[in-house]
Design a protein around this motif. Structure first.
Motif, mmCIF file in Angstrom:
data_model
loop_
_atom_site.group_PDB
_atom_site.id
_atom_site.type_symbol
_atom_site.label_atom_id
_atom_site.label_comp_id
_atom_site.label_asym_id
_atom_site.label_seq_id
_atom_site.Cartn_x
_atom_site.Cartn_y
_atom_site.Cartn_z
ATOM 1 N N SER A 35 12.109 53.642 -4.983
ATOM 2 C CA SER A 35 12.127 54.616 -3.892
ATOM 3 C C SER A 35 10.852 54.522 -3.060
ATOM 4 O O SER A 35 10.897 54.514 -1.826
ATOM 5 N N PHE A 36 9.725 54.458 -3.732
ATOM 6 C CA PHE A 36 8.436 54.388 -3.046
ATOM 7 C C PHE A 36 8.334 53.118 -2.205
ATOM 8 O O PHE A 36 7.963 53.172 -1.027
ATOM 9 N N LEU A 37 8.671 51.967 -2.797
ATOM 10 C CA LEU A 37 8.561 50.700 -2.071
ATOM 11 C C LEU A 37 9.525 50.651 -0.895
ATOM 12 O O LEU A 37 9.170 50.164 0.186
ATOM 13 N N THR A 38 10.735 51.149 -1.090
ATOM 14 C CA THR A 38 11.711 51.160 -0.008
ATOM 15 C C THR A 38 11.188 51.975 1.169
ATOM 16 O O THR A 38 11.295 51.557 2.326
ATOM 17 N N THR A 39 10.605 53.118 0.867
ATOM 18 C CA THR A 39 10.055 53.975 1.920
ATOM 19 C C THR A 39 8.870 53.308 2.609
ATOM 20 O O THR A 39 8.782 53.297 3.839
ATOM 21 N N GLU A 40 7.986 52.747 1.836
ATOM 22 C CA GLU A 40 6.775 52.151 2.394
ATOM 23 C C GLU A 40 7.060 50.876 3.195
ATOM 24 O O GLU A 40 6.436 50.637 4.220
ATOM 25 N N LEU A 41 7.988 50.059 2.719
ATOM 26 C CA LEU A 41 8.254 48.774 3.372
ATOM 27 C C LEU A 41 9.241 48.885 4.525
ATOM 28 O O LEU A 41 9.316 47.987 5.358
ATOM 29 N N LYS A 42 10.008 49.972 4.541
ATOM 30 C CA LYS A 42 11.025 50.163 5.584
ATOM 31 C C LYS A 42 11.910 48.920 5.712
ATOM 32 O O LYS A 42 12.063 48.345 6.799
ATOM 33 N N LEU A 43 12.491 48.526 4.582
ATOM 34 C CA LEU A 43 13.342 47.343 4.553
ATOM 35 C C LEU A 43 14.669 47.616 5.252
ATOM 36 O O LEU A 43 15.253 48.686 5.089
ATOM 37 N N THR A 44 15.146 46.624 5.999
ATOM 38 C CA THR A 44 16.487 46.724 6.567
ATOM 39 C C THR A 44 17.482 46.481 5.436
ATOM 40 O O THR A 44 17.102 46.007 4.349
ATOM 41 N N GLN A 46 19.705 44.201 5.304
ATOM 42 C CA GLN A 46 19.741 42.756 5.055
ATOM 43 C C GLN A 46 18.537 42.312 4.228
ATOM 44 O O GLN A 46 18.667 41.506 3.306
ATOM 45 N N GLU A 47 17.373 42.841 4.560
ATOM 46 C CA GLU A 47 16.167 42.504 3.789
ATOM 47 C C GLU A 47 16.289 43.014 2.359
ATOM 48 O O GLU A 47 15.954 42.306 1.408
ATOM 49 N N SER A 48 16.774 44.235 2.202
ATOM 50 C CA SER A 48 16.936 44.824 0.869
ATOM 51 C C SER A 48 17.847 43.989 -0.012
ATOM 52 O O SER A 48 17.568 43.798 -1.195
ATOM 53 N N ALA A 49 18.940 43.522 0.563
ATOM 54 C CA ALA A 49 19.908 42.739 -0.205
ATOM 55 C C ALA A 49 19.292 41.460 -0.770
ATOM 56 O O ALA A 49 19.667 41.007 -1.857
ATOM 57 N N LYS A 50 18.330 40.899 -0.056
ATOM 58 C CA LYS A 50 17.671 39.674 -0.525
ATOM 59 C C LYS A 50 16.388 39.973 -1.310
ATOM 60 O O LYS A 50 16.038 39.242 -2.235
ATOM 61 N N PHE A 51 15.699 41.039 -0.901
ATOM 62 C CA PHE A 51 14.413 41.380 -1.503
ATOM 63 C C PHE A 51 14.540 41.807 -2.968
ATOM 64 O O PHE A 51 13.828 41.293 -3.838
ATOM 65 N N TRP A 52 15.415 42.775 -3.253
ATOM 66 C CA TRP A 52 15.450 43.386 -4.580
ATOM 67 C C TRP A 52 15.797 42.424 -5.712
ATOM 68 O O TRP A 52 15.167 42.494 -6.772
ATOM 69 N N PRO A 53 16.744 41.502 -5.547
ATOM 70 C CA PRO A 53 16.974 40.559 -6.665
ATOM 71 C C PRO A 53 15.743 39.707 -6.998
ATOM 72 O O PRO A 53 15.426 39.490 -8.164
ATOM 73 N N ILE A 54 15.040 39.263 -5.966
ATOM 74 C CA ILE A 54 13.832 38.457 -6.182
ATOM 75 C C ILE A 54 12.744 39.310 -6.827
ATOM 76 O O ILE A 54 12.120 38.906 -7.823
#
Length: 148
Positions: A35-44, A46-54
């Protein structure tokens, strides 16, 4: 506003931590961190879909190195106590250095893998957000223990 929400979440989390198992605590911390990282990074999306697995794969490997390798070395050192020989100490030191090198290499790989996904600016924000999250978590932990 976001800071107040995050602080409220961290406080409510920290109050419930003491009645939970280690796995439950770890899962709850992980949820707060997401939750904190999502808020701070403001991921789209599309970015979230690729970011979180990595990122999740990185965190699991990091946990394994810290928990399985480094913790076992520390336990061996503690159990040896004052009878730790120079040869054993040298061996443990080498093992510890190798684990530290694995962590550095793992972090480098994560950065290399995430750079095309979220770019350099958000990678720097990720580094800062991780630091801020740890600092806030430790602060809440200290606050709770100081009240006891």
């Amino acid at each position: 506003m976001k800071a107040k929400l995050l602080l409220t979440l961290l406080l409510s989390f920290s109050l419930s931590v003491f009645s939970q198992t280690h796995k439950e605590k770890r899962d709850q911390i992980k949820a707060l961190k997401v939750s904190f990282l999502t808020t701070e990074l403001k991921l789209t999306s599309q970015e979230s879909a690729k970011f979180w697995p990595i990122y999740n794969a990185y965190e699991e490997k990091e946990f394994d190195i810290r928990h399985d390798k480094m913790r076992s070395i520390i336990k061996k050192i503690e159990s040896a106590g004052e009878s730790l020989s120079e040869k054993d100490a040298s061996n443990y030191l080498s093992q510890f250095q190798e684990a530290e090198k694995e962590l550095v290499d793992l972090k480098g790989k994560m950065i290399t893998d995430l750079k095309p996904v979220i770019g350099s600016v958000k990678l720097l924000k990720l580094q800062k957000a991780e630091f801020d999250f740890k600092r806030k978590l430790l602060s809440k932990y200290k606050d709770i223990h100081n009240k006891e």
